[in-house]
Design a protein around this motif. Structure first.
Motif, mmCIF file in Angstrom:
data_model
loop_
_atom_site.group_PDB
_atom_site.id
_atom_site.type_symbol
_atom_site.label_atom_id
_atom_site.label_comp_id
_atom_site.label_asym_id
_atom_site.label_seq_id
_atom_site.Cartn_x
_atom_site.Cartn_y
_atom_site.Cartn_z
ATOM 1 N N LEU A 39 0.827 -1.210 0.000
ATOM 2 C CA LEU A 39 0.000 0.000 0.000
ATOM 3 C C LEU A 39 0.860 1.258 0.000
ATOM 4 O O LEU A 39 0.549 2.243 -0.684
ATOM 5 N N ARG A 40 1.933 1.232 0.769
ATOM 6 C CA ARG A 40 2.852 2.383 0.802
ATOM 7 C C ARG A 40 3.434 2.656 -0.581
ATOM 8 O O ARG A 40 3.443 3.794 -1.056
ATOM 9 N N PHE B 156 2.468 4.395 4.953
ATOM 10 C CA PHE B 156 1.362 4.306 3.996
ATOM 11 C C PHE B 156 0.413 5.491 4.146
ATOM 12 O O PHE B 156 0.019 6.130 3.162
ATOM 13 N N LEU B 157 0.064 5.821 5.387
ATOM 14 C CA LEU B 157 -0.836 6.958 5.618
ATOM 15 C C LEU B 157 -0.204 8.259 5.122
ATOM 16 O O LEU B 157 -0.896 9.120 4.559
ATOM 17 N N GLN C 139 -6.312 13.476 3.378
ATOM 18 C CA GLN C 139 -5.831 14.111 4.605
ATOM 19 C C GLN C 139 -6.951 14.197 5.639
ATOM 20 O O GLN C 139 -6.755 13.867 6.821
ATOM 21 N N CYS C 140 -8.119 14.632 5.194
ATOM 22 C CA CYS C 140 -9.256 14.771 6.112
ATOM 23 C C CYS C 140 -9.716 13.412 6.642
ATOM 24 O O CYS C 140 -10.006 13.259 7.837
ATOM 25 N N LEU C 141 -9.790 12.428 5.734
ATOM 26 C CA LEU C 141 -10.219 11.092 6.135
ATOM 27 C C LEU C 141 -9.258 10.480 7.151
ATOM 28 O O LEU C 141 -9.673 9.950 8.192
ATOM 29 N N ILE C 142 -7.967 10.564 6.835
ATOM 30 C CA ILE C 142 -6.950 9.964 7.693
ATOM 31 C C ILE C 142 -6.949 10.618 9.067
ATOM 32 O O ILE C 142 -6.865 9.940 10.098
ATOM 33 N N TRP C 143 -7.060 11.948 9.088
ATOM 34 C CA TRP C 143 -7.026 12.624 10.381
ATOM 35 C C TRP C 143 -8.251 12.270 11.219
ATOM 36 O O TRP C 143 -8.140 12.022 12.420
#
Length: 470
Positions: free
Chosen positions: A84-85, A137-138, A149-153
């Motif tokens: 994934l990374r 990966f993130l 960015q919004c989803l991950i945070w």
């Protein structure tokens, strides 16, 4: 690549339990990881492929939770996150694909939780490696992609905060990277910045950067300086050493305030209010044992001295009469203390003594920065000019126009301050003229005591030659 994904999908459907089955899955995962190193292969990725990876991650998480072949399960999970990374490297197409895979993100959150639970009972370094790969990966999928960015945070911030507790250098650096990437992409979203989880993250990043000098942490602090109300939320949670780090970064950032990335006005206002309420601690610089650390307030004065030079950017600071009054009182106090004997606030005007000055001491350049702040606040501001006169600030500033090794360039800043105090202000010009005359008269009287005949004429001391019969 498609054959490998098909083989993974088939293996997942059979729910591997034996060591050999996990080893087979691990081999397939390594093949996928290597495929994603090739740009032409990365661009072939489909939503179905991602769904297969989600199934594999879910399977690994289940294995960790149930203590099933933990070592092999973790190795397989590591290779999946390396896949994934790698698939996100310089590939906006795959970042877009991931932005519609919230289920994958939530499954990855489960991975972090399973690994964190596992690490409580095992000190296996391989678990830390897997966590590093997840965070990498993130980071890769969020670079330059605001939706990710919004989803991950939203999904990961709480788990990311816990990673600092593991005290792993690389993991902490990667976490700082993700925090910077996600938050810097949302500078206009104040609700994100002042949420409790974000405040905790900022505190963790600042703490780690203070201890380990993390470049990503410095970048995040620079971004924080631009966000309204961030200081008032974060600073009560910081130690003095951590506050000083933020201020050092801020000083560097203020030099760039001429562009559109200016420092937040509310953060500067926070500094001004803190300085006004804690300025008395500066006088404790003379004490060997200090109950409070005045170094932070000294640094705040330095910051305000620079900020007030940007007259159009921070008008609320420049016109703060309470701040100006506080600065004048403080300069007067340390000036009087300096006249009482040889101490930290005393002027050093002998070249032979200048080599003994401690330039790392908190009091170094303090009077200069106070004079600088007074001069900047007087610039084209008649109410401030008048206040300085009413508080007898003009003779006070004039007293700083001598060489002082503890305050380099204080002469120049004092002259500039007098210029700003008197510009277009006749009352102040009158005070200045009278002070000059008084000074000349005193000098003439002193000469007379030594038998030299002198008088003041046209703002000059005229020395008369002695009579021929003397």
């Amino acid at each position: 690549m498609e054959n490998t994904f098909s083989a993974v999908k088939l293996a997942c459907s059979s729910s591997p339990a034996s060591l050999s089955e996990w080893q087979h899955l691990n081999e397939l995962s390594v093949q996928l990881k290597n495929c994603m190193l090739v740009e032409s292969e990365r661009t072939k990725l489909t939503a179905e492929n991602l769904s297969t990876l989600v199934d594999l991650i879910h399977l690994c998480n289940h294995g960790l939770e149930n203590q099933t072949e933990v070592h092999s399960t973790n190795n397989c999970l590591t290779e999946v996150y390396r896949t994934l990374r790698n698939m996100c490297v310089e590939c906006e197409q795959n970042q877009d694909l991931l932005s519609n895979q919230e289920h994958l993100y939530k499954t990855s959150k489960d991975s972090i939780q399973a690994l964190m639970n596992q690490i409580k009972s095992s000190k296996d370094s391989d678990i830390i490696v897997t966590l590093r790969c997840i965070v990498q990966f993130l980071g890769n999928c969020s670079v330059g992609h605001q939706k990710n960015q919004c989803l991950i945070w939203k999904i990961f911030v709480e788990e990311l905060n816990k990673l600092f507790d593991l005290s792993d250098e690389k993991l902490s650096i990667y976490t700082c990277m993700v925090a910077h990437t996600c938050l810097s992409g949302n500078l206009d979203n104040q609700d994100v910045w002042i949420s409790p989880d974000t405040i905790q993250m900022l505190t963790n990043v600042i703490c780690y950067t203070t201890e380990c000098d993390c470049e990503w942490g410095v970048y995040l602090i620079e971004s924080m300086c631009k966000v309204d109300s961030s200081f008032s939320k974060v600073f009560p949670l910081l130690k003095d050493t951590e506050k000083l780090l933020v201020y050092e970064v801020m000083l560097d950032h203020l030099d760039k305030s001429g562009n559109d990335q200016q420092t937040s006005k509310s953060n500067l206002q926070y500094i001004a209010e803190d300085m006004k309420s804690q300025s008395y601690t500066i006088l404790s610089l003379l004490e060997k044992h200090q109950n409070q650390n005045p170094v932070v307030i000294v640094k705040e004065i330095e910051i305000l001295g620079i900020a007030t030079s940007f007259h159009n950017l921070y008008p609320d600071i420049n016109t703060d009469k309470d701040l100006l009054s506080c600065v004048i009182y403080l300069l007067e106090a340390i000036h009087k203390i300096g006249l009482q004997g040889d101490n930290l606030f005393s002027r050093v005007d002998k070249i032979i003594k200048m080599g003994n000055i401690d330039q790392d001491h908190a009091g170094y350049c303090l009077k200069r920065d106070l004079v600088k702040l007074i001069g900047n606040m007087a610039y084209e501001c008649k109410p401030n000019q008048d206040l300085i006169r009413e508080m007898n600030g003009i003779p006070l500033v004039l007293d700083q126009t001598s060489i002082d090794g503890r305050n380099p360039y204080i002469q120049q800043w004092s002259v500039l301050a007098i210029h700003n105090i008197c510009k277009d202000n006749n009352e102040n010009k009158g005070i200045l003229a009278s002070l000059k005359f008084e000074g000349l008269a005193e000098e003439a009287d002193m000469l007379k005591k030594y038998g030299v005949k002198a008088e003041v004429k046209d703002n000059k001391i005229i020395v008369k030659p002695p009579p021929e019969n003397e």
